[in-house]
Structure formats: structure tokens, C-alpha cells
Design an enzyme around this catalytic site. Structure first.
Site, short mmCIF file in Angstrom:
data_model
loop_
_atom_site.label_atom_id
_atom_site.label_comp_id
_atom_site.label_asym_id
_atom_site.label_seq_id
_atom_site.Cartn_x
_atom_site.Cartn_y
_atom_site.Cartn_z
CB SER A 1 -0.90 0.02 1.24
OG SER A 1 -1.48 1.30 1.44
CE1 TYR B 1 -3.39 -2.28 5.78
CE2 TYR B 1 -2.67 -0.13 5.01
CZ TYR B 1 -3.20 -1.39 4.76
OH TYR B 1 -3.50 -1.74 3.46
#
Length: 208
Positions: free
Chosen positions: A64, A89
Site C-alpha cells: 500500500s 498498518y
């Protein structure tokens, strides 16, 4: 098992958890680091011999762009000293890129290629742990349909890396919208990547 699947052409590491409350896996790893990085690390290790016997074969790692906000803190990989769900994350997604980088070197010339991708923001239930006020949900849903990628659009780069002859022999790179990306230095640091690899081996119980 190899008796059931005699060959493996493509492994796409796409499992992911996004900004969940602090929880641990059954093996006592912080959930996002455990699922998003260590799970992929171990699964790839377990399937690598089969991938090598199935050449030409490919490994695809879904990261990501939020990796940019991550940092590999070797003193607290398990978030036991402090936990920020957004940071955790981002750290797991940075770990994906460092894993891809490090794996690419021993696979050079093996017939197995490994590359990563950042899919962008896709309309899936990955963001189920993100709280949106009830009154804002209709507007959010409207905006998401116009601004976010559909699942099909979000999968396009994964399919490209799995199938396209354009990436034959390309190793350890990251793509977005089917184009190679220039990453921040922290995602291409061989020293950090090597140290993370060694620690990941210890965490998942791989002995070499």
C-alpha cells in the site's frame, strides 16, 4: 499439499487487515503485522520449493502507498510498548516491500520472480474497522463510488504482475497502475530488509 497441487504458477499474497483495534494472532503477534507481513512471509517460505519446481512462476505481494508513513521499529515489532492502528498498518505494508526486495535477490535467475504493488483505494470491506459517523455515511458512500477503484480496477496490477510478459525477469520492484514505481529510501534499504528477514524467520520459527 503437493500431492493435490503438483505445480504452482502464481502466488498472490493479498490477505490483509486494516487499522483494527489492538489484538493478537493465535501465535501472539500483533494482528496487522502478523497477518499482513508474517503470514505472507511464512506462506511464501513454505511454497517456495514448489514455485521453483514450477518455473516460470511468480510471487506477487500486495502492499500500500501508506507504507510511506511506516517505520520498522525493531525494538517493538509486536506493538507491545505502544500501539497506533494506522502506524501499525503502514509498518506492515513497509514490511511487505522490504520482504519483496530481500526475496528478489536469491531468486535472481531462478525462474521465479517476485514483485509488489500498491492497488490504490479500492471499494472493499478492508476498512470495516474505520468508524464513519452515521450521518456522514451516505456522503461517504457517494464519494467512494466516484473516487475509489472498483475491485476489478483494484486487481488490475495484481493480474498484470501475475500474467504479463512485460515483467519477465523483473525482480523486487513495486508497481502501481501497471507501472514501476520509485520508492522512498526506507523501502529499498537492504540493511533493514536483511535484518527484518532474519527477525521474521525467528518469529515464525524457520530455522536455516
Amino acid at each position: 499439499t503437493e500431492q493435490e497441487e503438483p505445480r504452482l504458477d502464481v502466488l498472490i499474497n493479498n490477505a490483509g487487515i486494516y487499522q483494527c483495534p489492538y489484538t493478537k494472532t493465535e501465535d501472539s503477534f500483533e494482528m496487522q503485522f502478523g497477518v499482513n507481513h508474517l503470514g505472507h512471509f511464512l506462506l511464501t517460505h513454505l511454497l517456495l520449493d514448489l514455485l521453483k519446481r514450477s518455473t516460470p512462476s511468480r510471487i506477487v505481494v500486495v502492499s500500500s502507498k501508506l507504507y510511506k508513513h511506516g517505520h520498522i521499529d525493531f525494538e517493538d515489532l509486536n506493538s507491545e510498548q505502544s500501539y497506533n492502528k494506522a502506524f501499525a498498518y503502514s509498518r506492515s505494508k513497509l514490511a511487505n516491500l522490504l520482504f519483496t526486495l530481500e526475496l528478489g535477490h536469491p531468486l535472481e535467475g531462478s525462474g521465479v520472480t517476485v514483485n509488489a504493488l500498491t492497488p490504490g483505494i479500492v471499494r472493499t470491506n478492508l476498512g470495516r474497522h474505520v468508524h464513519i459517523p452515521l450521518l456522514a455515511k451516505p456522503l461517504f458512500n457517494l464519494l467512494s463510488r466516484s473516487l475509489f477503484k472498483s475491485p476489478e480496477e483494484g486487481a488490475a496490477t495484481s493480474v498484470f504482475l501475475a500474467c504479463s510478459p512485460d515483467v519477465d525477469g523483473v525482480q523486487g520492484k513495486c508497481f502501481a497502475d501497471c507501472q514501476p514505481q520509485v520508492l522512498l529510501d526506507k523501502a529499498t534499504d537492504r540493511e533493514v530488509a536483511s535484518k527484518l528477514w532474519d527477525i521474521s524467520e525467528v518469529m515464525v520459527g524457520i530455522t536455516t
